[in-house]
Design a protein around this motif. Sequence first.
Motif, short mmCIF file in Angstrom:
data_model
loop_
_atom_site.label_atom_id
_atom_site.label_comp_id
_atom_site.label_asym_id
_atom_site.label_seq_id
_atom_site.Cartn_x
_atom_site.Cartn_y
_atom_site.Cartn_z
N ASP A 1 44.41 27.88 42.60
CA ASP A 1 44.25 29.07 43.44
C ASP A 1 42.81 29.57 43.34
OD1 ASP A 1 46.91 28.91 44.02
OD2 ASP A 1 47.52 30.61 42.78
N GLU A 2 42.40 30.34 44.34
CA GLU A 2 41.09 30.96 44.31
C GLU A 2 41.11 32.15 43.34
OE1 GLU A 2 39.29 31.90 48.05
OE2 GLU A 2 39.57 29.88 48.85
N CYS A 3 40.01 32.36 42.65
CA CYS A 3 39.86 33.57 41.83
C CYS A 3 39.02 34.58 42.60
CB CYS A 3 39.20 33.25 40.48
SG CYS A 3 37.45 32.85 40.59
N ARG B 1 42.54 31.44 50.30
CA ARG B 1 42.10 32.80 50.62
C ARG B 1 42.07 33.63 49.36
NH1 ARG B 1 42.15 30.67 55.05
NH2 ARG B 1 42.75 31.55 57.05
N PHE B 2 41.32 34.74 49.42
CA PHE B 2 41.40 35.69 48.32
C PHE B 2 41.53 37.08 48.89
CE2 PHE B 2 37.32 37.85 48.52
CZ PHE B 2 36.56 36.98 49.30
N PHE B 3 42.28 37.90 48.17
CA PHE B 3 42.40 39.31 48.49
C PHE B 3 42.59 40.02 47.16
CE2 PHE B 3 44.36 43.26 49.84
CZ PHE B 3 43.60 43.58 50.95
N TYR C 1 32.61 37.71 43.71
CA TYR C 1 32.67 36.26 43.59
C TYR C 1 34.09 35.79 43.84
CZ TYR C 1 34.72 36.72 38.88
OH TYR C 1 35.53 37.02 37.82
N HIS C 2 34.20 34.57 44.32
CA HIS C 2 35.50 33.92 44.42
C HIS C 2 35.27 32.42 44.35
CE1 HIS C 2 34.36 33.62 48.70
NE2 HIS C 2 35.26 32.67 48.82
N SER C 3 36.36 31.67 44.17
CA SER C 3 36.21 30.24 43.99
C SER C 3 36.75 29.47 45.19
CB SER C 3 36.94 29.79 42.72
OG SER C 3 38.30 30.16 42.78
N HIS C 4 36.22 28.28 45.36
CA HIS C 4 36.74 27.29 46.30
C HIS C 4 37.14 26.08 45.44
CE1 HIS C 4 34.41 28.84 50.12
NE2 HIS C 4 35.33 29.68 49.69
N PRO C 5 38.37 26.11 44.88
CA PRO C 5 38.74 25.05 43.94
C PRO C 5 38.65 23.65 44.54
CG PRO C 5 40.32 26.85 43.86
CD PRO C 5 39.43 27.11 45.04
N PRO D 1 30.36 29.55 52.59
CA PRO D 1 31.31 30.56 53.07
C PRO D 1 32.20 30.01 54.17
CG PRO D 1 29.05 31.41 53.05
CD PRO D 1 28.96 29.93 52.83
N SER D 2 33.49 30.28 54.09
CA SER D 2 34.43 29.88 55.13
C SER D 2 34.44 30.93 56.23
CB SER D 2 35.83 29.73 54.53
OG SER D 2 36.31 31.01 54.14
N VAL D 3 35.11 30.64 57.31
CA VAL D 3 35.24 31.61 58.40
C VAL D 3 35.91 32.88 57.86
CG1 VAL D 3 36.35 32.07 60.63
CG2 VAL D 3 35.31 29.84 60.18
N ALA D 4 36.94 32.69 57.01
CA ALA D 4 37.63 33.85 56.43
C ALA D 4 36.69 34.66 55.54
CB ALA D 4 38.84 33.37 55.61
N ASP D 5 35.78 33.97 54.84
CA ASP D 5 34.83 34.68 53.98
C ASP D 5 33.93 35.59 54.80
OD1 ASP D 5 35.89 33.38 51.85
OD2 ASP D 5 34.30 31.88 51.72
N HIS D 6 33.54 35.13 55.97
CA HIS D 6 32.71 35.96 56.84
C HIS D 6 33.45 37.22 57.24
CE1 HIS D 6 29.00 33.77 57.61
NE2 HIS D 6 29.70 32.67 57.46
#
Length: 131
Positions: free
Chosen positions: A24-26, A53-55, A79-83, A89-94
Amino acid sequence: MSGLVLPEPILRAVRAHALATAPDECVGLLFGRGDRVTRQVPLTNVSPMPRTRFFADPQGLFRALKDADARGDDLLASYHSHPQGAPLPSVADHAAAWWGAVQLIVTPDAVKGFRLVGCRAEEVRLEVVGD
Ligand SMILES: [Zn+2]
């Protein structure tokens, strides 16, 4: 602010957090003064799709921001991870870019910082220093 000064022990803690939550992403926050990070606050990823995703848990997020405010610390980065993914950055990150702070993306092989402006991502220089 052009770059981010990141003490080695904090970078290690961020990487350890990413490893601990994989696959999972942190998610977490980095606080400090000026351009120097002095504190890392891990948060809980409560996204229903944590693999991609992260929230951040809103209570933990609120507590971290309130605490930093009391200490006089600035929010310098999230910060978050892309395991599984690339350190980009992903589209969601934007869509989720927070407060104009730097967004740090951690993969098993790399850590990169970005400032997301509209739909553009500007890479931010990370200067890792010994403590
Ligand atoms: Zn992401």
